[in-house]
Scaffold this motif. Structure first.
Motif: not given
Length: 115
Positions: A1-8, A22-25
């Motif tokens: 699975x992939x988690x995505x977190x946006x900012x800005x 966006x950072x993927x983990x």
């Protein structure tokens, strides 16, 4: 699975610039495409830009020449540089990737452009 977190996301005036990140983990090793979408109130979600692992990019007609998508494969990040923003760019912006046929979305970040 992939988690995505946006900012800005932010409130800006027309003509100004903004940069989204966006950072993927998670299981990021097989990520090929990363994309930015947006959804304005009462409208369908719209693809803004896509970038492939090779660096090849595709833009929606409404943002060509104003927005630039970029990625850092080592850091698993994808950015969206938005210049000359217009009120019609107001929307929630989402980061998306697809892995083994499953779409993964971030939670979204609000961009509001005042006239």
């Amino acid at each position: 699975q992939v988690q995505l977190v946006e900012s800005g996301g932010a409130l800006v005036q027309a003509g100004e610039s903004l940069r989204l990140s966006c950072v993927a983990s998670g299981s990021t090793f097989s990520i090929n495409t990363l994309a930015w979408y947006r959804q304005a109130p009462g409208k369908a979600r719209e693809r803004v830009a896509t970038i492939y692992r090779s660096g090849y990019t595709v833009y929606g007609d409404s943002v060509k020449g104003r927005f630039t998508i970029s990625r850092d494969n080592a850091k698993n990040t994808v950015d969206l540089q938005m210049n000359n923003l217009k009120p019609e760019d107001t929307a929630v912006y989402y980061c998306k990737t697809t892995q083994t046929g499953v779409d993964y979305w971030g939670q979204g970040t609000q961009v509001t452009v005042s006239s």
